[in-house]
Write a protein that holds these residues in place. Sequence first.
Motif, PDB file in Angstrom:
ATOM      1  N   PHE A  14       0.813  -1.214   0.000  1.00  2.97           N
ATOM      2  CA  PHE A  14       0.000   0.000   0.000  1.00  2.97           C
ATOM      3  C   PHE A  14       0.851   1.271   0.000  1.00  2.97           C
ATOM      4  O   PHE A  14       0.606   2.183  -0.804  1.00  2.97           O
ATOM      5  N   HIS A  15       1.831   1.350   0.879  1.00  3.81           N
ATOM      6  CA  HIS A  15       2.614   2.596   0.990  1.00  3.81           C
ATOM      7  C   HIS A  15       3.353   2.941  -0.307  1.00  3.81           C
ATOM      8  O   HIS A  15       3.334   4.111  -0.703  1.00  3.81           O
ATOM      9  N   PRO A  16       3.936   1.978  -1.013  1.00  2.00           N
ATOM     10  CA  PRO A  16       4.514   2.334  -2.314  1.00  2.00           C
ATOM     11  C   PRO A  16       3.467   2.839  -3.313  1.00  2.00           C
ATOM     12  O   PRO A  16       3.751   3.704  -4.138  1.00  2.00           O
ATOM     13  N   SER A  17       2.247   2.311  -3.223  1.00  3.00           N
ATOM     14  CA  SER A  17       1.193   2.752  -4.149  1.00  3.00           C
ATOM     15  C   SER A  17       0.840   4.220  -3.938  1.00  3.00           C
ATOM     16  O   SER A  17       0.439   4.902  -4.876  1.00  3.00           O
ATOM     17  N   GLN A  51     -15.548 -10.235  12.798  1.00  2.00           N
ATOM     18  CA  GLN A  51     -15.687 -11.395  11.911  1.00  2.00           C
ATOM     19  C   GLN A  51     -16.173 -10.968  10.527  1.00  2.00           C
ATOM     20  O   GLN A  51     -15.656 -11.441   9.506  1.00  2.00           O
ATOM     21  N   LYS A  52     -17.127 -10.061  10.499  1.00  4.06           N
ATOM     22  CA  LYS A  52     -17.665  -9.561   9.222  1.00  4.06           C
ATOM     23  C   LYS A  52     -16.585  -8.795   8.441  1.00  4.06           C
ATOM     24  O   LYS A  52     -16.435  -8.970   7.229  1.00  4.06           O
ATOM     25  N   ALA A  53     -15.814  -7.971   9.140  1.00  2.00           N
ATOM     26  CA  ALA A  53     -14.750  -7.196   8.477  1.00  2.00           C
ATOM     27  C   ALA A  53     -13.652  -8.111   7.945  1.00  2.00           C
ATOM     28  O   ALA A  53     -13.108  -7.871   6.859  1.00  2.00           O
ATOM     29  N   VAL A  54     -13.322  -9.158   8.684  1.00  2.00           N
ATOM     30  CA  VAL A  54     -12.296 -10.111   8.229  1.00  2.00           C
ATOM     31  C   VAL A  54     -12.777 -10.836   6.975  1.00  2.00           C
ATOM     32  O   VAL A  54     -12.001 -11.030   6.026  1.00  2.00           O
ATOM     33  N   HIS A  59      -7.091  -1.390   2.214  1.00  3.16           N
ATOM     34  CA  HIS A  59      -6.331  -0.798   3.321  1.00  3.16           C
ATOM     35  C   HIS A  59      -7.295  -0.244   4.375  1.00  3.16           C
ATOM     36  O   HIS A  59      -7.078  -0.410   5.584  1.00  3.16           O
ATOM     37  N   ASP A  60      -8.372   0.382   3.930  1.00  2.00           N
ATOM     38  CA  ASP A  60      -9.381   0.913   4.850  1.00  2.00           C
ATOM     39  C   ASP A  60     -10.043  -0.208   5.662  1.00  2.00           C
ATOM     40  O   ASP A  60     -10.287  -0.049   6.862  1.00  2.00           O
ATOM     41  N   VAL A  61     -10.320  -1.330   5.017  1.00  2.00           N
ATOM     42  CA  VAL A  61     -10.929  -2.467   5.715  1.00  2.00           C
ATOM     43  C   VAL A  61      -9.954  -3.001   6.768  1.00  2.00           C
ATOM     44  O   VAL A  61     -10.355  -3.303   7.895  1.00  2.00           O
ATOM     45  N   GLY A 116      -8.997  -0.954  14.208  1.00  2.00           N
ATOM     46  CA  GLY A 116      -9.774  -0.029  15.035  1.00  2.00           C
ATOM     47  C   GLY A 116     -10.795  -0.745  15.908  1.00  2.00           C
ATOM     48  O   GLY A 116     -10.971  -0.415  17.081  1.00  2.00           O
ATOM     49  N   LEU A 117     -11.444  -1.740  15.355  1.00  2.00           N
ATOM     50  CA  LEU A 117     -12.402  -2.521  16.131  1.00  2.00           C
ATOM     51  C   LEU A 117     -11.703  -3.305  17.241  1.00  2.00           C
ATOM     52  O   LEU A 117     -12.259  -3.472  18.329  1.00  2.00           O
TER      53      LEU A 117
END
Length: 132
Positions: free
Chosen positions: A42-45, A82-85, A117-119, A125-126
Amino acid sequence: MKKITIFFFCFAYMAFQQVSAQSIFDKWTELKTFHGVMSETFHPSEEGNLDPIKTRSGEMAKKANVLAKSTIPTEFKSEKIQKAVKKLQKDSKALDKLVKNKKSTDEQIKKDLASLHDVFHEIVGLCKNEKH
């Protein structure tokens, strides 16, 4: 004196955030492993370099699969996590397909990687939130 107090509280907050994220990764090694691939792609992108994600999208999808099949530490186990994973797993697989599709644009790959990346950060965060 006021500036010193503000600086101290800002520093303490940042230190707490660092320790908190570190302890999450210590307790959930599969999340830490996924984070390694995420950060290295992600960071290189962000700088316009999509070569890392183009060469490692399959690896990222595999790490997301391992994460989804792992045992979530008790203190993090909740329906939201669990849903986010599961979303991370699904979206990682979709990103891998997108990367392998020769008709995909760099802009679409970058956009989907940013969403993934946001997910990932949603999961972290959760985990930090004691009330899932």
